[in-house]
Design a protein around this motif. Sequence first.
Motif, mmCIF file in Angstrom:
data_model
loop_
_atom_site.group_PDB
_atom_site.id
_atom_site.type_symbol
_atom_site.label_atom_id
_atom_site.label_comp_id
_atom_site.label_asym_id
_atom_site.label_seq_id
_atom_site.Cartn_x
_atom_site.Cartn_y
_atom_site.Cartn_z
ATOM 1 N N MET A 30 0.902 -1.265 -0.026
ATOM 2 C CA MET A 30 -0.140 -0.044 -0.009
ATOM 3 C C MET A 30 1.017 1.129 -0.048
ATOM 4 N N LYS A 31 0.336 2.249 -0.647
ATOM 5 C CA LYS A 31 1.047 3.377 -0.740
ATOM 6 C C LYS A 31 0.051 4.873 -0.657
ATOM 7 N N PHE A 32 0.716 5.417 0.110
ATOM 8 C CA PHE A 32 -0.124 6.938 0.236
ATOM 9 C C PHE A 32 0.541 7.931 -1.024
ATOM 10 N N SER A 33 -0.593 8.532 -1.351
ATOM 11 C CA SER A 33 -0.098 9.441 -2.708
ATOM 12 C C SER A 33 0.678 10.702 -2.170
ATOM 13 N N ALA A 34 1.309 11.303 -2.877
ATOM 14 C CA ALA A 34 2.177 12.471 -2.728
ATOM 15 C C ALA A 34 1.146 13.680 -2.202
ATOM 16 N N GLN A 35 -0.190 13.723 -2.772
ATOM 17 C CA GLN A 35 -1.345 14.517 -2.521
ATOM 18 C C GLN A 35 -1.590 14.309 -0.987
ATOM 19 N N GLU A 36 -1.685 13.128 -0.556
ATOM 20 C CA GLU A 36 -2.012 12.847 0.756
ATOM 21 C C GLU A 36 -1.031 13.211 1.809
ATOM 22 N N GLU A 37 0.369 12.974 1.323
ATOM 23 C CA GLU A 37 1.363 13.226 2.321
ATOM 24 C C GLU A 37 1.433 14.938 2.381
ATOM 25 N N TYR A 38 1.504 15.575 1.358
ATOM 26 C CA TYR A 38 1.864 16.903 1.377
ATOM 27 C C TYR A 38 0.627 17.645 1.641
ATOM 28 N N GLY A 39 -0.499 17.144 1.561
ATOM 29 C CA GLY A 39 -1.726 17.489 2.156
ATOM 30 C C GLY A 39 -1.955 17.636 3.666
ATOM 31 N N LEU A 40 -1.383 16.546 4.081
ATOM 32 C CA LEU A 40 -1.416 16.607 5.825
ATOM 33 C C LEU A 40 -0.505 17.389 6.228
ATOM 34 N N LEU A 57 8.435 22.452 -0.696
ATOM 35 C CA LEU A 57 7.275 22.590 -1.856
ATOM 36 C C LEU A 57 7.312 23.826 -2.619
ATOM 37 N N SER A 58 7.100 23.567 -4.022
ATOM 38 C CA SER A 58 6.906 24.496 -5.012
ATOM 39 C C SER A 58 5.647 25.353 -4.689
ATOM 40 N N GLU A 59 5.474 26.608 -4.838
ATOM 41 C CA GLU A 59 4.440 27.493 -4.494
ATOM 42 C C GLU A 59 3.074 26.697 -5.312
ATOM 43 N N ALA A 60 3.187 26.588 -6.543
ATOM 44 C CA ALA A 60 2.366 25.982 -7.543
ATOM 45 C C ALA A 60 1.746 24.552 -6.813
ATOM 46 N N HIS A 61 2.359 23.640 -6.423
ATOM 47 C CA HIS A 61 1.955 22.662 -5.470
ATOM 48 C C HIS A 61 1.206 22.963 -4.332
ATOM 49 N N VAL A 62 1.863 23.702 -3.669
ATOM 50 C CA VAL A 62 1.262 24.421 -2.433
ATOM 51 C C VAL A 62 -0.296 24.760 -2.612
ATOM 52 N N ALA A 63 -0.233 25.618 -3.648
ATOM 53 C CA ALA A 63 -1.518 26.078 -3.930
ATOM 54 C C ALA A 63 -2.622 24.936 -4.454
ATOM 55 N N LYS A 64 -2.188 24.083 -5.214
ATOM 56 C CA LYS A 64 -3.182 23.150 -5.427
ATOM 57 C C LYS A 64 -3.612 22.281 -4.355
ATOM 58 N N VAL A 65 -2.695 21.869 -3.392
ATOM 59 C CA VAL A 65 -3.110 21.258 -2.315
ATOM 60 C C VAL A 65 -4.085 21.991 -1.269
ATOM 61 N N LEU A 66 -3.876 23.188 -1.203
ATOM 62 C CA LEU A 66 -4.612 24.114 -0.136
ATOM 63 C C LEU A 66 -6.073 24.201 -0.881
ATOM 64 N N MET A 67 -6.052 24.515 -2.223
ATOM 65 C CA MET A 67 -7.106 24.472 -3.046
ATOM 66 C C MET A 67 -8.124 23.229 -2.525
ATOM 67 N N GLU A 68 -7.569 21.927 -2.545
ATOM 68 C CA GLU A 68 -8.330 20.934 -2.244
ATOM 69 C C GLU A 68 -8.628 20.846 -0.967
ATOM 70 N N LEU A 69 -7.849 21.125 0.025
ATOM 71 C CA LEU A 69 -8.277 21.296 1.426
ATOM 72 C C LEU A 69 -9.407 22.164 1.771
ATOM 73 N N ARG A 70 -9.319 23.423 1.011
ATOM 74 C CA ARG A 70 -10.351 24.514 1.253
ATOM 75 C C ARG A 70 -11.591 23.685 0.619
ATOM 76 N N ARG A 71 -11.547 23.300 -0.363
ATOM 77 C CA ARG A 71 -12.938 22.297 -0.905
ATOM 78 C C ARG A 71 -13.327 21.424 -0.138
ATOM 79 N N LEU A 104 -8.476 13.794 0.214
ATOM 80 C CA LEU A 104 -7.380 13.998 -0.576
ATOM 81 C C LEU A 104 -7.112 12.759 -1.611
ATOM 82 N N GLY A 105 -7.267 11.301 -1.144
ATOM 83 C CA GLY A 105 -7.091 10.512 -2.207
ATOM 84 C C GLY A 105 -8.009 9.421 -2.239
ATOM 85 N N GLY A 106 -9.112 9.374 -1.537
ATOM 86 C CA GLY A 106 -9.935 8.336 -1.520
ATOM 87 C C GLY A 106 -9.706 7.352 -0.441
ATOM 88 N N ARG A 107 -10.379 6.151 -0.330
ATOM 89 C CA ARG A 107 -9.921 5.045 0.525
ATOM 90 C C ARG A 107 -9.317 4.081 -0.119
#
Length: 155
Positions: A1-11, A34-48, A80-83
């Motif tokens: 099993m692996k957790f995705s980068a989105q889940e790791e960076y999101g947390l 992390l790059s600002e672009a990547h942070v912005a993408k993750v934060l947008m998802e956390l805001r949603r 962030l990544g589903g179950r």
Amino acid sequence: MKFSAQEEYGLRCLVTVARHHNITIPEIGKKEGLSEAHVAKVLMELRRGGYLESTRGQVGGYRLARKPEDIVLGEVLAHLGGRLYDKSFCEKHTGKGETCGRSAGCSIRTLWSEVQDAVDSVLGNITLADIVAGEEEEQRIQLAASAPEFVRGRS
């Protein structure tokens, strides 16, 4: 099993916001490497997902939308990544057929379901407040261990 980068960076980003209360994308990017672009993408998802709020402008930034003790990590990871496993899993992995030939009495499906239950049991009981408190305790331990001997001897 692996957790995705989105889940790791999101947390990681969520913990950083919790520790700093009102913080900008460039500040998070610098703290997390992390790059600002990547942070912005993750934060947008956390805001949603309803975990963060943002304010625009010169004094703007990101802050938690709820108290840290009300943010359950299992919910955040699922957002962030589903179950790891859900009922539609078998429908997606049918092999060459339209349906799985092992639908009835499948021991593998039972295994994945039990793994998901175990993950839910752990992650459903850990809040963002727990993680932030754990980080603060780790930092205190590291500081105490790195203090000169004459300082450690005083406590």
